[in-house]
Design an enzyme around this catalytic site. Structure first.
Site, PDB file in Angstrom:
ATOM      1  N   LYS A 102       8.362  38.535  40.020  1.00 21.53           N
ATOM      2  CA  LYS A 102       9.706  38.289  39.468  1.00 21.53           C
ATOM      3  C   LYS A 102       9.535  37.636  38.110  1.00 21.53           C
ATOM      4  O   LYS A 102       8.497  37.032  37.833  1.00 21.53           O
ATOM      5  CB  LYS A 102      10.488  37.343  40.388  1.00 21.53           C
ATOM      6  CG  LYS A 102      11.988  37.421  40.200  1.00 21.53           C
ATOM      7  CD  LYS A 102      12.595  38.573  40.966  1.00 21.53           C
ATOM      8  CE  LYS A 102      14.080  38.672  40.771  1.00 21.53           C
ATOM      9  NZ  LYS A 102      14.688  39.647  41.661  1.00 21.53           N
TER      10      LYS A 102
HETATM   11  P1  NAD Z   1      25.415  40.677  37.936  1.00 23.71           P
HETATM   12  O1  NAD Z   1      25.019  39.776  36.822  1.00 23.71           O
HETATM   13  O2  NAD Z   1      25.702  42.115  37.683  1.00 23.71           O
HETATM   14  O3  NAD Z   1      26.722  40.080  38.687  1.00 23.71           O
HETATM   15  C1  NAD Z   1      26.812  38.774  39.153  1.00 23.71           C
HETATM   16  C2  NAD Z   1      28.248  38.523  39.594  1.00 23.71           C
HETATM   17  O4  NAD Z   1      28.331  37.227  40.184  1.00 23.71           O
HETATM   18  C3  NAD Z   1      29.263  38.539  38.449  1.00 23.71           C
HETATM   19  O5  NAD Z   1      30.448  39.168  38.896  1.00 23.71           O
HETATM   20  C4  NAD Z   1      29.521  37.058  38.202  1.00 23.71           C
HETATM   21  O6  NAD Z   1      30.786  36.792  37.613  1.00 23.71           O
HETATM   22  C5  NAD Z   1      29.443  36.563  39.625  1.00 23.71           C
HETATM   23  N1  NAD Z   1      29.264  35.117  39.742  1.00 23.71           N
HETATM   24  C6  NAD Z   1      28.458  34.295  39.028  1.00 23.71           C
HETATM   25  N2  NAD Z   1      28.613  33.030  39.448  1.00 23.71           N
HETATM   26  C7  NAD Z   1      29.530  33.070  40.430  1.00 23.71           C
HETATM   27  C8  NAD Z   1      30.118  32.085  41.251  1.00 23.71           C
HETATM   28  N3  NAD Z   1      29.784  30.799  41.125  1.00 23.71           N
HETATM   29  N4  NAD Z   1      31.029  32.487  42.192  1.00 23.71           N
HETATM   30  C9  NAD Z   1      31.370  33.790  42.324  1.00 23.71           C
HETATM   31  N5  NAD Z   1      30.840  34.755  41.572  1.00 23.71           N
HETATM   32  C10 NAD Z   1      29.933  34.395  40.634  1.00 23.71           C
HETATM   33  O7  NAD Z   1      24.259  40.478  39.036  1.00 23.71           O
HETATM   34  P2  NAD Z   1      23.842  41.500  40.187  1.00 23.71           P
HETATM   35  O8  NAD Z   1      22.783  42.403  39.655  1.00 23.71           O
HETATM   36  O9  NAD Z   1      25.061  42.068  40.831  1.00 23.71           O
HETATM   37  O10 NAD Z   1      23.093  40.508  41.208  1.00 23.71           O
HETATM   38  C11 NAD Z   1      23.813  39.717  42.135  1.00 23.71           C
HETATM   39  C12 NAD Z   1      22.840  39.165  43.177  1.00 23.71           C
HETATM   40  O11 NAD Z   1      22.186  40.255  43.824  1.00 23.71           O
HETATM   41  C13 NAD Z   1      21.729  38.276  42.623  1.00 23.71           C
HETATM   42  O12 NAD Z   1      21.437  37.276  43.578  1.00 23.71           O
HETATM   43  C14 NAD Z   1      20.557  39.220  42.497  1.00 23.71           C
HETATM   44  O13 NAD Z   1      19.308  38.553  42.564  1.00 23.71           O
HETATM   45  C15 NAD Z   1      20.778  40.076  43.733  1.00 23.71           C
HETATM   46  N6  NAD Z   1      20.115  41.393  43.658  1.00 23.71           N
HETATM   47  C16 NAD Z   1      20.419  42.273  42.666  1.00 23.71           C
HETATM   48  C17 NAD Z   1      19.803  43.511  42.661  1.00 23.71           C
HETATM   49  C18 NAD Z   1      20.159  44.565  41.647  1.00 23.71           C
HETATM   50  O14 NAD Z   1      19.690  45.713  41.804  1.00 23.71           O
HETATM   51  N7  NAD Z   1      20.970  44.281  40.656  1.00 23.71           N
HETATM   52  C19 NAD Z   1      18.845  43.840  43.644  1.00 23.71           C
HETATM   53  C20 NAD Z   1      18.567  42.902  44.632  1.00 23.71           C
HETATM   54  C21 NAD Z   1      19.212  41.688  44.640  1.00 23.71           C
END
Ligand code: NAD
Length: 411
Positions: A102
């Site tokens: 990571k």
């Molecule tokens: P992103 O940046 O696209 O979206 C994050 C979202 O969370 C946004 O809508 C933001 O406004 C919201 N957010 C931030 N702080 C917040 C809070 N305090 N309360 C409510 N909402 C809040 O990120 P993503 O890619 O969707 O990733 C989200 C999670 O999924 C992370 O934990 C990431 O590690 C995990 N993840 C993502 C992927 C991927 O393929 N993108 C894969 C595995 C895991």
């Protein structure tokens, strides 16, 4: 509690079940390499900023290391170490031939211009280009990074090493990306939600659902679940929680966020403080934003029967115990959000073969991979009488341990 301590706790619980000796636990939990680097970036107004970037390579016994890059102000070496280790267990649970890594930069990407973001990204690659590569360590997107950032990374890496798009996944589809990669994590969450409900004997149309976070993962999960007729009664993002007990019109919510960049101002729902989402009267909660949001202070107040951990590390250990004693089923992050890395694997395979799969093929293979992993984890949980998180860790640790032994312990 530090993020790495939470991961260590879950690892140890499974390691106890497997009666692993201390020396083996230490070997499996210690990162292979942890790099902290200075990233110097000229800003648009000409002044120079210095940021800290990280790449942690946790384990490569099952294949090249794989894991996303996060741009967020909370990124530090401990958070990245924990996420790198989760990647090792995640790739092992879904049985794809990778290890775990990571990376990230401690920065608020929303405060940078597009040009500043590009310069920062290229400067980061200058610092890590010789430790990443298609056969060693393959980054991907995570919070705060997009397919555009992946395209810059590929371009900068290829300046040193020549053409090889397999160095990074999550690229734009027209730039050697895979069809279906962008939706993959959210779609995977949806596929696993349907499978979990089937096991629990709950109909999808009776499963009132709340989704925390409406970025890449949360919005694609919402789309899939809405199409599968789940009543989604609440969604939230950084701007707050939007609640409609009669069910939100998800296509309208998606149109609103596309036009406005966030949920702010969506008026076909009641506006609540963001934290309220977790304690609403719902059957399913999907945390899809930050880690550590379900903790000792709120776990007892959750009314949901099922939690699908789309985010990495949303549940802290003390909360996990409370949820278990309240009979709440938790589908752990290392399985629940593995759809993204699974389709990243498909992208890497296509890049190496110089061949393109159709969207249908990607979706079918994703469904098959996640369904197999789900059945194996569920079976392990039943046969060992442990929760799904411990079952997933047991399965993953067993696979990593076997590969480590076969490769020779000091390889
Ligand atoms: P992103 O940046 O696209 O979206 C994050 C979202 O969370 C946004 O809508 C933001 O406004 C919201 N957010 C931030 N702080 C917040 C809070 N305090 N309360 C409510 N909402 C809040 O990120 P993503 O890619 O969707 O990733 C989200 C999670 O999924 C992370 O934990 C990431 O590690 C995990 N993840 C993502 C992927 C991927 O393929 N993108 C894969 C595995 C895991």
């Amino acid at each position: 509690m530090k993020a790495s301590k939470a991961t260590e706790f879950y690892f140890d619980k499974a390691a106890d079940e497997l009666s692993l000796p201390d020396w083996l636990r230490k070997l499996l939990m210690t990162s292979k390499r942890e790099v902290t680097l200075q990233i110097v970036c000229e800003m648009d107004d000409g002044h120079v900023e210095t940021f800290l970037g990280y790449r942690v390579q946790h384990d490569n016994s099952r294949g090249p290391m794989k894991g996303g890059l996060r741009y967020h102000p909370d990124v530090d070496v401990d958070a990245v170490r924990s996420l790198a280790s989760l990647m090792t267990w995640k790739t092992a649970v879904v049985n794809i031939p990778y290890g775990g890594a990571k990376g990230g930069v401690c920065v608020d990407p929303t405060a940078l211009s597009r040009k500043e973001l590009e310069r920062l990204t290229r400067s980061f690659v200058d610092g890590i280009h010789d430790i990443i590569g298609p056969d060693t360590d393959i980054p991907a997107p995570d919070m705060g990074t997009s397919h555009e950032v992946m395209a810059w990374i590929r371009n900068q890496w290829e300046k040193y090493h020549g053409f090889n798009p397999a160095v990074i996944t999550g690229k734009p589809v027209e730039e050697y990306g895979a069809k279906g990669r962008e939706e993959a994590t959210g779609r995977g969450v949806g596929i696993l939600a349907v499978k979990s409900l089937k096991r629990m004997g709950i109909k999808t149309k009776d499963c009132r659902t709340a989704i925390q976070g409406f970025g890449n993962v949360g919005s694609h999960a919402a789309k899939f679940l809405w199409e599968a007729e789940f009543p989604i009664v609440a969604v939230s993002d950084i701007t707050g929680c939007y609640y409609n007990p009669n069910g939100l019109d998800i296509p309208a919510v998606l149109r609103h966020t596309l036009a406005n960049g966030s949920l702010a101002g969506y008026d076909q729902a009641e506006f609540l403080p963001g934290d309220d989402l977790l304690t609403l009267d719902v059957d399913l909660i999907i945390p899809a934003a930050l880690g550590g949001v379900i903790h000792e202070g709120n776990a007892d107040k959750l009314k949901a029967k099922l939690i699908i951990e789309a985010a990495n590390g949303p549940t802290l250990p003390a909360a996990d115990d409370i949820l278990a004693s309240n009979g709440v089923i938790v589908l752990p992050d290392i399985l629940a959000n593995a759809g993204g890395v699974t389709v990243s694997y498909f992208e890497w395979v296509q890049n190496r073969q110089h061949y393109r799969w159709s969207l249908d093929r990607v979706r079918q293979e994703l469904d098959r991979t996640l369904s197999d992993a789900f059945e194996q984890v569920w079976q392990e949980s039943v046969s060992r009488q442990v929760n799904l998180r411990s079952a997933a860790f047991i399965l993953a640790i067993t696979r990593v341990m076997r590969a480590t032994e076969l490769g020779g312990l000091t390889s």
